[in-house]
Motif scaffolding. Structure first.
Motif, PDB file in Angstrom:
ATOM      1  N   ASP A  10       0.857  -1.175   0.000  1.00  0.00           N
ATOM      2  CA  ASP A  10       0.000   0.000   0.000  1.00  0.00           C
ATOM      3  C   ASP A  10       0.904   1.239   0.000  1.00  0.00           C
ATOM      4  O   ASP A  10       2.130   1.129   0.127  1.00  0.00           O
ATOM      5  N   TYR A  12       1.281   5.084   1.758  1.00  0.00           N
ATOM      6  CA  TYR A  12       0.837   6.105   2.705  1.00  0.00           C
ATOM      7  C   TYR A  12       0.901   7.450   1.995  1.00  0.00           C
ATOM      8  O   TYR A  12       1.985   7.930   1.631  1.00  0.00           O
ATOM      9  N   PRO A  28       1.280  -4.598   5.413  1.00  0.00           N
ATOM     10  CA  PRO A  28       0.805  -4.812   6.789  1.00  0.00           C
ATOM     11  C   PRO A  28       1.666  -5.836   7.519  1.00  0.00           C
ATOM     12  O   PRO A  28       1.891  -6.940   7.028  1.00  0.00           O
ATOM     13  N   ARG A  29       2.156  -5.470   8.705  1.00  0.00           N
ATOM     14  CA  ARG A  29       2.992  -6.380   9.477  1.00  0.00           C
ATOM     15  C   ARG A  29       2.276  -7.692   9.811  1.00  0.00           C
ATOM     16  O   ARG A  29       2.901  -8.766   9.760  1.00  0.00           O
ATOM     17  N   SER A  44       8.024  -7.447   0.031  1.00  0.00           N
ATOM     18  CA  SER A  44       7.172  -6.293  -0.255  1.00  0.00           C
ATOM     19  C   SER A  44       7.235  -5.929  -1.732  1.00  0.00           C
ATOM     20  O   SER A  44       8.315  -5.916  -2.340  1.00  0.00           O
ATOM     21  N   PRO A  66      -3.270  -7.696  -0.305  1.00  0.00           N
ATOM     22  CA  PRO A  66      -3.944  -7.391   0.957  1.00  0.00           C
ATOM     23  C   PRO A  66      -4.932  -6.243   0.826  1.00  0.00           C
ATOM     24  O   PRO A  66      -5.257  -5.791  -0.273  1.00  0.00           O
ATOM     25  N   HIS A 215     -10.250 -10.487   7.101  1.00  0.00           N
ATOM     26  CA  HIS A 215      -8.820 -10.278   7.321  1.00  0.00           C
ATOM     27  C   HIS A 215      -8.228 -11.392   8.178  1.00  0.00           C
ATOM     28  O   HIS A 215      -8.025 -11.227   9.395  1.00  0.00           O
ATOM     29  N   GLU A 217      -5.239 -12.293   8.373  1.00  0.00           N
ATOM     30  CA  GLU A 217      -3.932 -11.902   8.899  1.00  0.00           C
ATOM     31  C   GLU A 217      -4.039 -11.265  10.282  1.00  0.00           C
ATOM     32  O   GLU A 217      -3.047 -11.223  11.027  1.00  0.00           O
ATOM     33  N   ASN A 218      -5.230 -10.792  10.641  1.00  0.00           N
ATOM     34  CA  ASN A 218      -5.436 -10.205  11.963  1.00  0.00           C
ATOM     35  C   ASN A 218      -5.986 -11.205  12.981  1.00  0.00           C
ATOM     36  O   ASN A 218      -6.132 -10.859  14.163  1.00  0.00           O
TER      37      ASN A 218
END
Length: 238
Positions: A10, A12, A28-29, A44, A66, A215, A217-218
């Protein structure tokens, strides 16, 4: 040997306090950690010119798309409605080209949230620019106010799908989106839905293309089925 898994970055758009510069690329970590926990090596992928995508894919074993900003509706031949959020056309251009090239080369891809939507758009499908204003029925709250790692609604999974073999049915998931898949083109099939009918999962015949609207990943730290999504994705890589 561990598989190299690209994660589309992504951007910023604001000025960062660290380098005092705009346009910082990041992944995203939690997605990085999920790939590591599943046995892969995350890489990445900031957006690059389309003509370099073939060379990029030669170095990768799979790609994860993602979450992120809204998708520019002009890629579906639509004008933007007032409810459309922030978009990043440069990321859309890169990801659409990357998806199409990966599918042509049979490089496995996994979509998460926006990733599911951009995969569908890239392969000829469409999305709702905004569920609340465009969905024909009554919808659940798909953009939760509770912490992002906590589940908020259930989904049902088709028993004849690879996703069902991975996670089973009646899955409790988190939800952070106001766009969603609308029409799926031939070659993809819907494999999961929320109780309001909103599409929550798609895949192709051999699941080399698979995507979910929530999600994982979370959630994988507390739900082994969510980690299984990443593990099975990496295991499908030949």
């Amino acid at each position: 040997m561990s598989k190299l898994i690209g994660i589309s970055a992504d951007v910023y758009l604001g000025t960062t306090p660290i380098i005092n510069q705009k346009l910082m690329d990041f992944v995203p970590r939690p997605a990085v950690d999920a790939v590591l926990a599943a046995g892969g090596i995350p890489v990445s992928l900031p957006y690059i010119p389309k003509e370099d995508i073939n060379s990029l894919l030669e170095k990768l074993d799979g790609v994860i798309f993602p979450g992120g900003p809204d998708i520019d509706p002009t890629f579906m031949g639509e004008e933007p409605i007032p409810e459309l959020g922030v978009t990043n056309r440069n990321r859309d251009i890169f990801e659409i080209a990357l998806i199409r090239t990966a599918v042509a080369k049979h490089v496995p891809i996994l979509g998460i949230c926006r990733g599911a939507q951009i995969i569908n758009v890239a392969l000829g499908g469409s999305i709702y620019q905004d569920l609340a204003s465009q969905y024909p029925g009554k919808v659940l709250k798909h953009h939760q106010s509770s912490p992002g790692e906590q589940p908020t609604h259930f989904i049902s999974v088709n028993r004849d799908s690879k996703l069902f073999k991975t996670i089973g049915d009646n899955i409790f998931v988190n939800s952070r989106h106001h766009q969603a898949i609308r029409n799926v083109r031939e070659g993809l099939k819907v494999v999961a839905k929320a109780s309001d009918g909103v599409i929550e999962g798609i895949e192709n015949a051999d699941a080399s293309v698979q995507a979910v609207q929530w999600h994982p990943e979370n959630m994988w730290q507390d739900d082994s089925r969510q980690l299984a999504i990443f593990r099975d994705f990496i295991e499908r890589i030949k």
